[in-house]
Every structure is written in C-alpha cells, then in structure tokens.
Design a protein around this motif. Structure first.
Motif, PDB file in Angstrom:
ATOM      1  N   GLY A   1     -11.826 -29.328  69.125  1.00 25.21           N
ATOM      2  CA  GLY A   1     -11.507 -29.110  67.753  1.00 25.21           C
ATOM      3  C   GLY A   1     -10.909 -27.785  67.342  1.00 25.21           C
ATOM      4  N   LEU A   2     -10.839 -27.435  66.115  1.00 22.63           N
ATOM      5  CA  LEU A   2     -10.220 -26.322  65.850  1.00 22.63           C
ATOM      6  C   LEU A   2     -10.867 -24.936  66.174  1.00 22.63           C
ATOM      7  N   ASP A   3     -12.220 -25.230  65.920  1.00 18.45           N
ATOM      8  CA  ASP A   3     -13.316 -23.969  66.529  1.00 18.45           C
ATOM      9  C   ASP A   3     -12.687 -23.632  67.787  1.00 18.45           C
ATOM     10  N   ALA A   4     -12.745 -24.434  68.616  1.00 15.46           N
ATOM     11  CA  ALA A   4     -12.720 -24.553  70.076  1.00 15.46           C
ATOM     12  C   ALA A   4     -11.093 -23.885  70.262  1.00 15.46           C
ATOM     13  N   ASP A   5     -10.120 -24.287  69.593  1.00 10.95           N
ATOM     14  CA  ASP A   5      -8.928 -24.020  69.629  1.00 10.95           C
ATOM     15  C   ASP A   5      -8.685 -22.383  69.212  1.00 10.95           C
ATOM     16  N   ARG A   6      -9.222 -22.040  68.181  1.00  3.76           N
ATOM     17  CA  ARG A   6      -9.346 -20.590  67.887  1.00  3.76           C
ATOM     18  C   ARG A   6     -10.043 -19.703  68.781  1.00  3.76           C
ATOM     19  N   ALA A   7     -11.115 -20.107  69.219  1.00  3.11           N
ATOM     20  CA  ALA A   7     -11.742 -19.364  70.415  1.00  3.11           C
ATOM     21  C   ALA A   7     -11.069 -19.107  71.550  1.00  3.11           C
ATOM     22  N   VAL A   8     -10.281 -20.129  71.986  1.00  5.21           N
ATOM     23  CA  VAL A   8      -9.324 -19.749  73.249  1.00  5.21           C
ATOM     24  C   VAL A   8      -8.158 -18.881  72.794  1.00  5.21           C
ATOM     25  N   THR A   9      -7.557 -18.957  71.692  1.00  5.44           N
ATOM     26  CA  THR A   9      -6.400 -18.163  71.011  1.00  5.44           C
ATOM     27  C   THR A   9      -6.908 -16.717  70.860  1.00  5.44           C
ATOM     28  N   ALA A  10      -8.071 -16.632  70.411  1.00  3.57           N
ATOM     29  CA  ALA A  10      -8.790 -15.316  70.155  1.00  3.57           C
ATOM     30  C   ALA A  10      -8.854 -14.603  71.569  1.00  3.57           C
TER      31      ALA A  10
END
Length: 513
Positions: free
Chosen positions: A344-353
């Motif tokens: 999901g988008l939240d998971a992708d944002r966490a990885v990117t951060a």
C-alpha cells in the motif's frame, strides 16, 4: 579557483588524456563524453537483466537488478563528490592536492563499476572464477571488477577505437577499486589481515581474491594510474574511493529496501538477533570463538564484530559498534520491519522515508585523509557511519544471503556456468565442428590470443615457458570466459539449454549470440 581548474594544473593532462587521440566536439566536456559512452554501451543496458542479489523472477519488479543498482550508486557518488566540492577550504585544498574529485568522473565510474558482473550475481562470479582457473586453466581466473576494466579498455568499442571505449585516464583509474592484478600477490610474503589492502584476502599462493585488472590489462591499469602521482601504490584514487563508498551505501541500504518489499526480511528473526546481542554482552565476552554457534540469536553478530575488530583495529570500536546496532535496531527493526509490507501507499512511504533518511546520513558522513591506512582510502566513511554500514551489511548477509532457499536456487545456477564453460570448450576443441561456433566467439579468441602474444613479448615470465600453443590456449580460454560473462541471466540459461540439447527451439534462442 574551481577544483577542475586546480586539477588541470596539478597534472600534465589533468587525467583527461585518452588512449587514442580524437577530435573533441565543441562545447562538450571530456568526462561527459566518457559517461555517455558507458551509458550507451550494450554492456550497460545488459545489466537490466542481470541479478543483483535475489532474482527478479521470484519477486517481481520491486527487486533491484544490476542496472538500477548502478544508477543509484551513481546518484550517491555524485552527491558525495558535490559535498566534497562544497566542503571547508582545508578539505577542498587536500582534495585538489590528491588529484581532485570530479562529480562526472565518479558518476561515470559508478555507471561502469558492475559492467563485468556475469549472470547470477556474486555466486555466478565465484563459480566462473573456479571454472576459469580449474577447467579452462587461466592463472588469473575471473573477477567482476577486472572484467569491468577489460570491457572498458578492450572488449567494448566506439567510433574512435575498435578496442575499448577510449576513456580518459581519470575515469579508467576511478574504476580500479582493487588497483592490482591477482598474480602480483602470489609471490608476496604472508601478512596479517590488518596489514593487507581490503580485498586482497588471505589467498596465499593463489594470489589476491579481489583485483581490478587481469595480466593482459596490467599495462593499461598502470597507465591510468600514472597521472595520479600523489596516490600511493595499491591505493584508490579519490574518485574511485567515492564510487566505492557509494557502492557500499547503496548495497547496505537499497538492497534492504528490496528484501523488505519482497517479504524476505522479517521482523522476528532480525529483532531476536540484534536484541539478544545487545542484552547479552557479558555472555558473549566469556565465549571462545569455537563456542559461537551462528544458528543461535546474537552469535552471528558477535562473529561479525570479532572479525571487523581483528581486520580493522584502527577504526573498529566496541562502543561505536554497539551504538550502531542500537540505531539499526531502532530504525530498521522497530521502525520499518515492525509493520509487514503490504504494497500500500503507507508502506511505500515508510520504505522511501527509511531509505532517504539513511542515504542522506551516510553520504554526508565523509572524511578525507592525506595518509590513510592500508585498509582504507583517502576518502572514507566517518567512524560512526562506517560501523553503521557494517551492521546493515550484516543484516543483509545473515537474513538474505545465508537463506537456504536462496542457496538452493543459486546452486542450480552455478551448474549452468560450469556446463557452459565445458560445453563451449568442447565445441572449440572439436576439429570437425569448431568452425560453426558463434562468430563473436571466434573474433574474441583472435583478439585475446593477440593480447597474450603481446603480454608474452613484454613480460614473458608471466606465461612461464609456454610457447605459441600455450598463448593460443590462453587466448581461447579467456575468450570463453568473456563470452559467458557477457550473458544476461536468461541468455545463460538459453544457451546452456542449446548446448545440452534440452532447448525446444533454436532460432529465437540462439539469435545474436
């Protein structure tokens, strides 16, 4: 005065001279021509279909391949070089005195650094080395870094030169992570690991484990290094050190990104390993090396600490290592891995951060030294960041590379490398059918044989008592290795199927080989 200007007054040609004189194109920088030649090379585009660590076939598009890895190394290397350009005045002056650090040069070196990697990742590299030495009888075997240098200087071509890309010395030198040949270490006396350059290993009479040039490219290597008189023997240029650091950073951070997205890296085992080591310091202090069992939580990390403390006593520090384990535990384990990746988008944002945070921190943690130790470079990671990378790479190794399911897959891949070498050698030794071998392979044999002929003329001791037949044998063997190393993963599988008679069709599979 800009670093480029200082650099040009430091050396007779500023590292710009090419192997072949060619007309420059108005308005184009010499180093940008180099990076364009590398990026437009078929060897570069091939990397999109070569395994980085785990195969894309099992994890989809979320996993890095050698091309995406190289692009990210290039971006990190450029940021480090720009940071040095904007550093304080003493640092800028030292950088200039040591030969300069041009951002475009480090980008070019980063783009080129993995060109020589064969199919199937690092295990494919190890197997091709074994096959090259034991099956084909090449004394200096195979090494991915040496193959990269060989591609740049001999195997690829451009409009200015039929052999090699005719790159500047600065870029050629910046690719030499291990600036020696394998064989020059064969006669060297034994030394403890802390007195050996990083990568040489303890090979004894087998020569260096890691090296950046084969014997037939040794003169090319020394020519590239000749415009950096301030750089000591067996030391990287500054631009090479920056590329090497960027490679370590990308490997330590971006690959963890891969493994989390692919569901390979799991919270529980990583947490148990790091937490147990942090909570059981007294227990580990009382254990002898032979009592450490890496199947038990914390023991693998203790083995890693003892190894780095033994090899790098000048920088390894117990408290700094412990602090790094705590940082990784907090940010990676209790942060990123605490919630499973669901796409999901939240998971992708966490990885990117997570990735951005660590990349920014590590590429800003750079030190420049006038007189580095034998196991370091003029440009290196600052002490705290160095320990961080050790811990991150441990997580990478322990929880991905050591997995039995990956080992099972890789064991099958190594059989393909061996089968290819044996099949091609047998074909070329068949007087009734050798002429039908691929044209590119025959051309490579002719070119490699000429290289060994020239090596024998200039350095006869390297080839022993071998005469014409030995030169021809070595040329054929090196050409076979070059041929196999140029395959993508899929091409290696397909060509082996053709050679072993298991392919269902021939025209599409064999085209262009």
């Amino acid at each position: 005065m800009r670093i480029m200007d200082i650099r040009n007054t430091t050396h007779q040609d500023g590292g710009r001279a090419r192997a072949v004189t060619e007309d420059s194109r108005p308005g184009e920088d010499e180093f940008r021509i180099d990076i364009e030649r590398i990026r437009f090379s078929p060897y570069f585009s091939r990397l999109s279909a070569v395994t980085q660590v785990i195969p894309q076939a099992g994890a989809g598009t979320v996993v890095h391949n050698r091309l995406t890895h190289s692009l990210k190394v290039s971006a990190v290397a450029r940021s480090i070089a720009i940071g040095l350009r904007n550093a304080d005045e003493p640092t800028r002056k030292l950088v200039a005195e040591l030969g300069g650090c041009d951002p475009v040069v480090v980008q070019a070196a980063a783009a080129a650094h993995d060109l020589g990697h064969p199919p199937f990742g690092h295990l494919g590299e190890q197997e091709l080395d074994r096959v090259a030495r034991h099956t084909l009888g090449l004394p200096d075997g195979f090494e991915g870094n040496a193959q990269s240098f060989r591609i740049l200087t001999a195997l690829d071509s451009c409009d200015a030169s039929p052999r090699g890309l005719n790159l500047t010395r600065a870029v050629r030198a910046a690719v030499l992570k291990y600036p020696w040949t394998r064989n020059e270490w064969r006669a060297m006396p034994d030394r403890p690991p802390q007195l050996l350059p990083r990568g040489v290993g303890l090979g004894g009479g087998r020569g260096a484990v890691k090296y950046s040039a084969y014997d037939i490219e040794s003169l090319e290597m020394h020519d590239a290094l000749s415009v950096f008189p301030q750089i000591s023997n067996h030391q990287q240029t500054l631009e090479c050190s920056v590329m090497d650091i960027a490679d370590d950073i990308a490997y330590a951070v971006h690959d963890l990104d891969d493994f989390h997205r692919a569901g390979v890296l799991q919270y529980s085992p990583v947490s148990a390993e790091l937490r147990h080591w942090l909570d059981s310091a007294k227990e580990f202090t009382g254990l002898q090396d032979h009592e450490l069992d890496q199947r038990r939580p914390g023991h693998g990390l203790e083995v890693t600490w003892r190894r780095v403390a033994d090899k790098d006593p000048a920088i390894a520090d117990a408290e700094a290592f412990r602090a790094s384990v705590q940082r990784v535990c907090h940010d990676l384990v209790e942060g990123l891995l605490s919630l499973p990746y669901d796409g999901g988008l939240d998971a992708d944002r966490a990885v990117t951060a997570f990735t951005r945070r660590w990349i920014d921190r590590l590429q800003a943690s750079i030190a420049v030294e006038r007189n580095p130790g034998i196991r370091s470079g003029h440009v290196r990671l600052a002490d705290e960041a160095w320990h961080d990378v050790v811990v991150l790479k441990f997580v990478h190794s322990r929880f991905v590379l050591d997995r039995s399911d990956l080992a099972l897959y890789q064991r099958g891949q190594t059989r393909i490398i061996k089968s290819l070498a044996e099949g091609l050698a047998a074909w070329l030794d068949d007087p009734q059918d050798a002429a039908r071998a691929p044209r590119r392979l025959h051309d490579s044999i002719e070119a490699a044989t000429e290289e060994y002929r020239q090596l024998h003329a200039s350095s006869p001791a390297l080839l022993g008592n071998g005469g014409r037949l030995e030169i021809e044998r070595l040329g054929k063997a090196r050409a076979i290795v070059d041929y196999i190393a140029s395959f993508t993963d899929a091409q290696a599988v397909s060509v082996n199927a053709l050679l072993t008679g298991t392919a269902e069709g021939i025209w599409e599979v064999g085209r262009g080989l």
